[in-house]
Enzyme design. Structure first.
Site, PDB file in Angstrom:
ATOM      1  N   GLU A 128     -98.642 -74.733  86.536  1.00 22.61           N
ATOM      2  CA  GLU A 128     -98.153 -76.077  86.920  1.00 22.61           C
ATOM      3  C   GLU A 128     -99.106 -76.585  87.980  1.00 22.61           C
ATOM      4  O   GLU A 128     -99.225 -75.978  89.047  1.00 22.61           O
ATOM      5  CB  GLU A 128     -96.732 -75.984  87.489  1.00 22.61           C
ATOM      6  CG  GLU A 128     -95.672 -75.609  86.489  1.00 22.61           C
ATOM      7  CD  GLU A 128     -95.343 -76.732  85.513  1.00 22.61           C
ATOM      8  OE1 GLU A 128     -95.863 -77.860  85.681  1.00 22.61           O
ATOM      9  OE2 GLU A 128     -94.581 -76.468  84.568  1.00 22.61           O
ATOM     10  N   CYS A 184     -96.675 -82.649  94.140  1.00 16.44           N
ATOM     11  CA  CYS A 184     -97.516 -82.730  92.934  1.00 16.44           C
ATOM     12  C   CYS A 184     -97.289 -84.040  92.203  1.00 16.44           C
ATOM     13  O   CYS A 184     -98.218 -84.619  91.649  1.00 16.44           O
ATOM     14  CB  CYS A 184     -97.189 -81.557  92.011  1.00 16.44           C
ATOM     15  SG  CYS A 184     -95.434 -81.369  91.662  1.00 16.44           S
TER      16      CYS A 184
END
Ligand code: NAD
Length: 466
Positions: free
Chosen positions: A231, A265
């Site tokens: 990720e 993120c």
């Protein structure tokens, strides 16, 4: 994303980014110690795998109760190690321990499926290494560790070198509820991470972190055909059409550019505003941004903390400088606390007229910056701009025309698209968390994500006496 964390004489020098004070020294695991941990994980896996998913999940639920009992300590470590404002640290902890529904979906995802003479069961891989980032130091560990453990793997956690105490405290709490060596922790930076990835006795690597680290991990894992879930970073666009609820759009643009001090993120990083509403949007975002106060996360009055390190602060400072030099308009810049040696505050900054020639509109901006540009307001241009990035994590569209929003959403190359909302805040717990392009390789959460931590096996049985 090198964090500039000092490792000295085999110890992580763990520093508070608000004050520059050393809060602890944490011993890095040696190669010999890591190999011992890996051996113990492989031995423990043999019996852990024999338990049913429901039994394993019962252990995990017990473990999360213990994590809850350590909540105050975990919140304090988060603030001391990476500077998270206290309200956000508490929010992360509450979300972390409130995982019953998550675990119920996980349990269901692991049930055997029967089709006539065939039964599909799921096998664990063996030992899973979880390499985690610093920005959500508790939740990012659990999002990968819980499905890995429930699937019958044992796990070795390597917390980010920025937050070693938070990681150790979390693992210790879980260990009190789980059989020995089912979950273990090792400490250190990328050198330790690389040693784990390279070990032939680690069967899967699950990392959350930068795309640069992800690329290195893929290369290291390839010769052994090791499973990986990565990720990674993002450069998320927000599209504001001229018929949007502008107040809500401006509010969300600021809130989700600045949350966790912009170190998320899926932060909103590129705001494209229809030209007919651009001036008013600038006024509104500036008004909302002015409500934020930068300071030490321990003080609840501060809503934006220090950045994680001086190195990261300097990168963002340079991005802002570059943008202004190339013609961006500086609409707002907040005060910051008086500088003390080692502190790393960056002002809340609002920029207009950003362009693709500026780093702030192309590279990940991991800091408290709101950056916007105008566009012609058309669907085609919105899609073109949103997709002009190597990343593909989150994205958002603000408009009252829901058909238009759906059309645009289908054509944006991202794992999550929020329509009149910030996707991660409003999404159902059943959704997977996915990165397209350089934002993800494999993914986690939801049934699709849970299935990445085990491998299906078909057992086809014919009864000879029948
Ligand atoms: P990072 O890439 O610096 O580090 C991530 C982890 O990998 C750390 O534990 C680190 O020690 C380890 N590591 C570093 N080099 C390694 C190597 N060569 N081999 C093995 N392990 C290595 O990331 P970070 O700065 O800690 O985290 C911030 C990044 O994480 C940002 O890019 C952010 O977008 C991303 N992130 C993504 C998500 C998501 O869900 N997509 C969530 C949170 C953070």
């Amino acid at each position: 994303m090198g964090q500039g964390v000092a490792v000295d004489g085999g110890f992580i020098i763990n520093t508070n980014p608000a004050t520059g004070e050393v809060v602890s020294k944490v011993k890095c695991s040696t190669a010999e110690e890591i190999d011992k941990v890996i051996k113990a994980a492989n031995e423990a896996q043999e019996t852990w795998a024999l338990k049913s998913p429901s039994e394993r999940i019962a252990f995990l639920k017990k473990g999360l109760k213990e994590v809850d009992r350590q909540a105050d300590k975990l919140v304090e470590w988060m603030i001391l190690e990476m500077g998270k404002p206290i309200a956000e640290a508490k929010e992360e902890l509450e979300g972390t321990v409130d995982k019953d529904e998550f675990l119920d979906i996980l349990e269901k995802a692991l049930e055997p499926q029967v089709y006539g003479s065939s039964t599909i069961i799921r096998d664990p891989f063996g030992v899973v290494a979880v390499l985690s980032p610093w920005n959500f130091p508790v939740d990012e560990i659990l999002l990968l560790a819980l499905p890995a453990l429930a699937s019958g793997n044992t796990v070795i956690i390597k917390p980010s070198e920025v937050v070693p105490e938070t990681g150790a405290c979390l693992v210790k709490a879980l260990q009190t509820a789980l059989p020995p060596n089912v979950i273990q922790v090792v400490q250190g930076d990328g050198v330790v991470g690389a040693h784990i990835v390279g070990s032939p006795d680690i069967h899967m690597v699950a990392m959350t972190g930068s795309s640069a680290t992800g690329r290195k991990i893929i290369e290291m894992a390839a010769p052994q055909m090791k499973r990986v879930v990565l990720e990674m970073g993002g450069k998320d666009p927000m599209i504001v059409f001229d018929d949007a609820d502008m107040d809500k759009a401006a509010h969300d643009a600021v809130k989700y550019s600045l949350s966790n001090t912009g170190q998320v993120c899926c932060s909103i990083e590129r705001i494209y505003v229809a030209e007919s509403i651009y001036d008013e949007f600038q006024t509104l975002t500036t008004k909302y941004a002015a409500e934020y106060k930068v300071g030490n996360g321990m003080d609840p009055a501060n809503t934006v903390g220090p950045m994680v390190s001086q190195g990261q602060r300097n990168i963002v400072r340079e991005q802002v400088k570059d943008a202004v030099a190339k013609g961006a308009k500086l609409l707002h810049q907040s005060e910051v606390p008086e500088h003390v040696e080692g502190s790393s505050f960056h002002p809340v900054t609002v920029l207009a007229d950003a362009t693709e020639s500026m780093d702030v509109f192309t590279k990940e901006t991991f800091g408290p910056v709101v950056a916007m540009a105008k566009f012609d307001g058309s669907e085609a241009e919105a899609i073109r701009l949103a997709n002009k990035t190597e990343y593909g994590l989150g994205s958002s569209i603000y408009t009252k025309d829901l058909e238009k929003a759906r059309r645009v959403a289908r054509r944006i190359g991202a794992g999550q698209v929020g329509i009149n909302c910030y996707a991660i805040e409003a999404m159902d717990i059943a959704c997977p968390w996915v990165g397209h392009k350089h934002s993800g390789y494999g993914f986690h959460s939801g049934v699709d994500g849970f299935h990445q931590f085990s491998i299906p096996k078909s057992i086809v049985m014919v009864d000879p006496s029948a």
